[in-house]
Design an enzyme around this catalytic site. Structure first.
Site, short mmCIF file in Angstrom:
data_model
loop_
_atom_site.label_atom_id
_atom_site.label_comp_id
_atom_site.label_asym_id
_atom_site.label_seq_id
_atom_site.Cartn_x
_atom_site.Cartn_y
_atom_site.Cartn_z
N GLY A 70 0.80 -1.21 0.00
CA GLY A 70 0.00 0.00 0.00
C GLY A 70 0.84 1.27 0.00
N THR A 71 1.96 1.25 0.69
CA THR A 71 2.82 2.43 0.75
C THR A 71 3.33 2.80 -0.63
OG1 THR A 71 3.52 2.11 3.04
CG2 THR A 71 5.02 3.33 1.61
N GLN A 177 -7.47 -0.19 4.16
CA GLN A 177 -8.24 -0.78 5.26
C GLN A 177 -9.66 -1.17 4.86
OE1 GLN A 177 -7.11 -1.63 8.21
NE2 GLN A 177 -5.10 -0.69 8.05
N SER A 197 -3.74 -3.23 -0.52
CA SER A 197 -2.63 -3.96 0.09
C SER A 197 -3.04 -5.40 0.34
CB SER A 197 -2.21 -3.30 1.40
OG SER A 197 -1.15 -4.02 2.01
N HIS A 199 -1.69 -7.79 2.38
CA HIS A 199 -1.65 -8.38 3.72
C HIS A 199 -2.71 -7.82 4.68
CE1 HIS A 199 0.48 -5.29 6.31
NE2 HIS A 199 0.69 -4.78 5.11
N CYS A 329 2.53 1.38 11.69
CA CYS A 329 3.70 2.07 11.14
C CYS A 329 4.31 3.04 12.14
CB CYS A 329 3.32 2.81 9.87
SG CYS A 329 2.68 1.72 8.58
#
Length: 390
Positions: A70-71, A177, A197, A199, A329
């Site tokens: 995602g980052t 999310q 994302s 995971h 994070c």
């Protein structure tokens, strides 16, 4: 007894995804850019995964660009737009963005870009009127998080995205999310770029994706062989992407029933913890992620924090229960949460945030046991802190 309640940080990889990854490692290990049989077997597995991820958000497969997570997807969306301009322009974000967005924009700001950070109310929501008033003639991108990872609040993405579309401004949302937990249909949702994302939805760590609406131009941030529609060069990690694809497909199939179950458990935990005098709920109670519960620890008498969120995380860990004190994070830092500060909480209260996020393995018994453990730990810790100050 061990209870994991940190599913917003990461989810365990599904057995079905692991099986698919093992098959890819042993049978689809070729380079998907190669034209021979070994490469084409890998390419076929890669494109199946692209279709599976696209299906989760009702996108065209060719609009999915695989990333490392995602980052990177957030970075590609923001920097990829910024690099199209020879001179700095104007970007709008919310004041409650994930650091993958807020830090990326901060770096652009240091190089001359103008940035507006929209305020949020006490529940963490952006008001569409504030966005309307913030648009400028040189606004080229609006990025608003869909579901806030620390306090669970869902933003009015349809209304915000429509404002951007009416003004011909590109709109990005970090849906990390939300994807796999709530329905997303990019054919109806007014978004141009959307981050995912693996995971967070029971796929492996190390894979993500950026949805790029057809016709939207981006400049790559990784250059080389031109993989991933020439937007993300580098040989694709086929086994990890395959696991992502399987997890996305299963999430889509199971979403209706699982989301309803999680909402019921979420509300049960909210009701239990709301009875604890030293806890105050944060975020929007109902317009929130279906698996997400968040509170601040406060003194029942003075309204100041007596125990930090990290203290409670450590105490619960000793009891075999895993929660977090905010975004994973930033969970290693003993600093006031910038999200809670943006929502109007004091610095003292903003170090008392906790987050409990539920998942496929969570049961009613887990909820009840955790609520009892939190109440007992706070009852034990609060008097000690108060006594030490006399």
């Amino acid at each position: 007894m061990q209870i994991y309640l940190d599913y917003s940080a990461t989810t365990p990889t599904r057995p079905e995804a692991i099986d698919a990854m093992q098959k890819a490692l042993t049978q689809h290990w070729g380079n998907p850019s190669s034209l021979h049989e070994w490469g084409q077997r890998a390419a076929t597995a890669l494109e199946l995964a692209r279709m599976q991820v696209a299906g989760l958000i009702n996108a065209l497969p060719e609009s999915i660009v695989f990333t490392s997570g995602g980052t990177e997807a957030d970075n590609l969306a923001i920097i990829g737009i910024a690099r199209l301009y020879s001179t700095p322009q104007h970007i709008i974000i919310s004041s409650v963005e994930h650091s993958a967005v807020s830090e990326t924009v901060r770096q652009l700001e240091q190089s001359g870009w103008e940035v507006t950070r929209l305020p949020v109310d006490k529940l963490g929501r952006v008001h569409p009127w504030d966005l309307q008033q913030s648009v400028r003639s040189n606004t080229v991108l609006i990025s608003i998080i869909y579901g806030q990872s620390e306090v669970g609040t869902l933003q009015p993405i349809e209304a915000l995205g429509q404002i951007a579309r009416d003004r011909n401004i590109l709109f990005h949302t970090d849906a990390v999310q939300v994807a796999g937990r709530l329905p997303i249909d990019v054919q109806k949702l007014p978004v141009d770029l959307l981050s995912l994302s693996s995971h967070k939805l029971y796929g492996p760590q190390g894979s993500g994706a950026l949805y790029v609406r057809p016709g939207v131009e981006l400049a790559p941030i990784l250059t080389g062989g031109g993989q991933e529609l020439k937007l993300r060069s580098g040989t694709q990690a086929v086994p990890i992407i395959v696991g992502f694809g399987v997890a996305a497909e299963l999430a889509s199939q199971e979403m209706d029933g699982e989301t309803a179950r999680l909402i019921e458990l979420r509300d049960r935990l909210f009701d239990r913890l709301a009875q604890v005098p030293s806890l105050v709920a944060t975020g929007d109670r109902y317009r929130r992620l279906p698996h997400h519960v968040s509170f601040c620890i406060v003194s029942p008498n003075s309204g100041t924090v007596q125990v930090t969120g990290k203290t409670l995380v450590r105490q619960l860990n000793l009891a075999g229960i895993g929660i977090s004190s905010g975004s994973a994070c930033n969970s290693g830092k003993l600093t006031a949460s910038p999200i809670l500060l943006a929502m109007g909480y004091s610095k003292t209260m903003a170090i008392g945030g906790i987050r409990l996020t539920l998942g496929r393995e969570t049961t009613e018994a887990d909820i009840d046991w955790t609520a009892s453990a939190i109440e007992q730990i706070l009852d034990r810790l609060m008097p000690k802190v108060a006594l030490s100050r006399r």
